[in-house]
Scaffold this motif. Structure first.
Motif, PDB file in Angstrom:
ATOM      1  N   ALA A  28     -84.584  90.530 -86.634  1.00  0.00           N
ATOM      2  CA  ALA A  28     -85.160  90.438 -85.069  1.00  0.00           C
ATOM      3  C   ALA A  28     -86.522  90.510 -84.877  1.00  0.00           C
ATOM      4  O   ALA A  28     -87.047  89.588 -84.208  1.00  0.00           O
ATOM      5  CB  ALA A  28     -84.029  91.409 -83.986  1.00  0.00           C
ATOM      6  N   THR A  66     -88.319  87.349 -86.045  1.00  0.00           N
ATOM      7  CA  THR A  66     -88.306  86.190 -85.014  1.00  0.00           C
ATOM      8  C   THR A  66     -89.279  86.192 -83.888  1.00  0.00           C
ATOM      9  O   THR A  66     -89.797  85.230 -83.642  1.00  0.00           O
ATOM     10  CB  THR A  66     -86.843  85.869 -84.484  1.00  0.00           C
ATOM     11  N   THR A  81     -91.234  92.514 -75.775  1.00  0.00           N
ATOM     12  CA  THR A  81     -90.222  91.445 -75.030  1.00  0.00           C
ATOM     13  C   THR A  81     -90.159  91.905 -73.528  1.00  0.00           C
ATOM     14  O   THR A  81     -89.749  91.142 -72.866  1.00  0.00           O
ATOM     15  CB  THR A  81     -88.969  91.399 -75.647  1.00  0.00           C
ATOM     16  N   ARG A  98     -81.275  87.012 -80.014  1.00  0.00           N
ATOM     17  CA  ARG A  98     -81.779  86.669 -81.040  1.00  0.00           C
ATOM     18  C   ARG A  98     -81.076  86.425 -82.200  1.00  0.00           C
ATOM     19  O   ARG A  98     -81.198  85.731 -82.978  1.00  0.00           O
ATOM     20  CB  ARG A  98     -83.205  87.655 -81.344  1.00  0.00           C
TER      21      ARG A  98
END
Length: 375
Positions: free
Chosen positions: A67, A70, A198, A209
């Motif tokens: 994650a 990404t 985030t 994700r």
């Protein structure tokens, strides 16, 4: 597939009383064999099933690493940047003069801790594996006092990301960044970094994700009550039940989910994630991770000296990002008795799930991995 021999060997271990039961999965491309053996608790009568959920503990680490990569691909942070941009609470950390020094006996950092350091477990903090600590050294005692959960995921954190990272930032590092491989803490700090980058919880990021794109519907930091009540009993070294048996721990997501070991999952869900790695970032024709990111995860980043310093935790293998890397395969275990590995040369994925910690070191896991290769 190695159905008969593997099932017979694992059934024999159950009948000898080494564990109440387990679920194994061996896959070569689309050829998948699952064995459901025994029951979920000693003295119980609930059978292990293919969809039984397990506390996968450190098998959480590769998922969190994926994650994070990404997010790096999308530009939310750079792997080489200092973590202090997103985690300013860590900007004032110093380094102990020696691992067993008093907390105020420190020196400045030789360089800032980077995101890469978190992923490769070279930030300078983690489990001290040598020499034996009895009693624990000051930095370990202080971490315990601050309830920073550097060990198993239970009991869960009582406070959120901001409080957790502030407490961690009050500790000195044990080694200079980049100097040594130290287990576990990197994934905890990485979870905080992901949340800060985030503005979402770590669980929400993993869902968005990883879990939703892969269809991992039975994986999370919490479970519906009916699923939580199906978690097998968990047993420690003396085969006595531990606090992890309590299903109420899993009904609500904790304030600060453990990126090092907080997930529950199933054999089929984890197979889907392992296939993402085997297929070099592609799932169902859609690319979720770049090939470069897969290479970062599955290629060793450590020097021979750093591998040796990992002692029994690495057992001579290297470390990529979030998982161990050997000569022909990569994967990782969970401390409650779970394991997976991927061997790209054989197109082989193998997963074993139980909740008996000694299965990792009493020969059970080694036998499983050996038999998974049988044609």
């Amino acid at each position: 597939m190695p159905t008969d021999e593997l099932r017979a060997a694992m059934t024999d271990r159950v009948e000898r009383g080494e564990l109440p039961g387990l679920v194994t999965l061996v896959a070569r491309d689309d050829d998948v064999t699952v064995e459901e053996i025994g029951v979920t608790a000693f003295g119980g009568d609930v059978p292990m099933r293919r969809d039984t959920p397990f506390r996968i503990t450190s098998m959480t680490k590769p998922i969190v690493a994926a994650a994070a990569l990404t997010l790096a691909e999308d530009g939310l942070f750079d792997l080489e940047e200092p973590v202090r941009r997103l985690l300013p609470e860590l900007a004032g950390q110093r380094v102990l003069r020696a691992y067993d020094a008093e907390l105020d006996d420190t020196v400045p950092l030789s360089r800032p801790v980077t995101v890469d350091d978190l992923l490769t477990f070279r930030l300078g903090h983690g489990m001290i594996v040598e020499p034996e600590m009895d009693p624990p050294v000051p930095v370990v005692r202080r971490g315990e006092e601050l309830r920073l959960m550097f060990g198993p995921p239970e009991p869960r954190s009582l406070f959120g990301v901001d409080e957790w990272i502030g407490r961690f930032g009050s500790l000195p590092l044990i080694h200079q960044p980049g100097e040594k491989w130290m287990y576990n803490t990197g994934s905890l700090v990485l979870g905080a970094l992901i949340a800060r980058a985030t503005g979402q919880s770590l669980g929400a990021v993993l869902t968005e994700r990883i879990f939703e794109p892969l269809g991992m519907r039975d994986t999370g930091f919490s479970l519906p009550r009916e699923r939580a009540e199906r978690l097998p009993a968990q047993y420690g070294p003396e085969l006595t039940e531990t606090v992890a048996t309590r299903p109420e721990h899993w009904v609500e997501e904790p304030p600060f989910p453990s990126g090092a070991g907080g997930l529950a999952s199933t054999a089929d869900d984890y197979l889907t994630f392992a296939r993402l790695l085997l297929n070099r970032g592609v799932h169902g024709g859609t690319r979720l991770l770049s090939e470069h990111s897969i290479d970062l995860m599955t290629t060793n980043h450590l020097t021979p000296e750093q591998i040796a310093g990992g002692a029994f935790l690495l057992s001579g293998q290297g470390w990529g990002m979030g998982l161990g890397v050997g000569p022909t395969r990569y994967g990782w275990s969970g401390g409650y008795g779970t394991d997976f590995f991927v061997d790209p040369s054989q197109r082989l994925i193998a997963i074993a799930l139980t909740q008996v910690s000694p299965f990792l070191w009493n020969g059970g896991m080694e036998e499983f991995m050996k038999l998974a290769y049988r044609p």
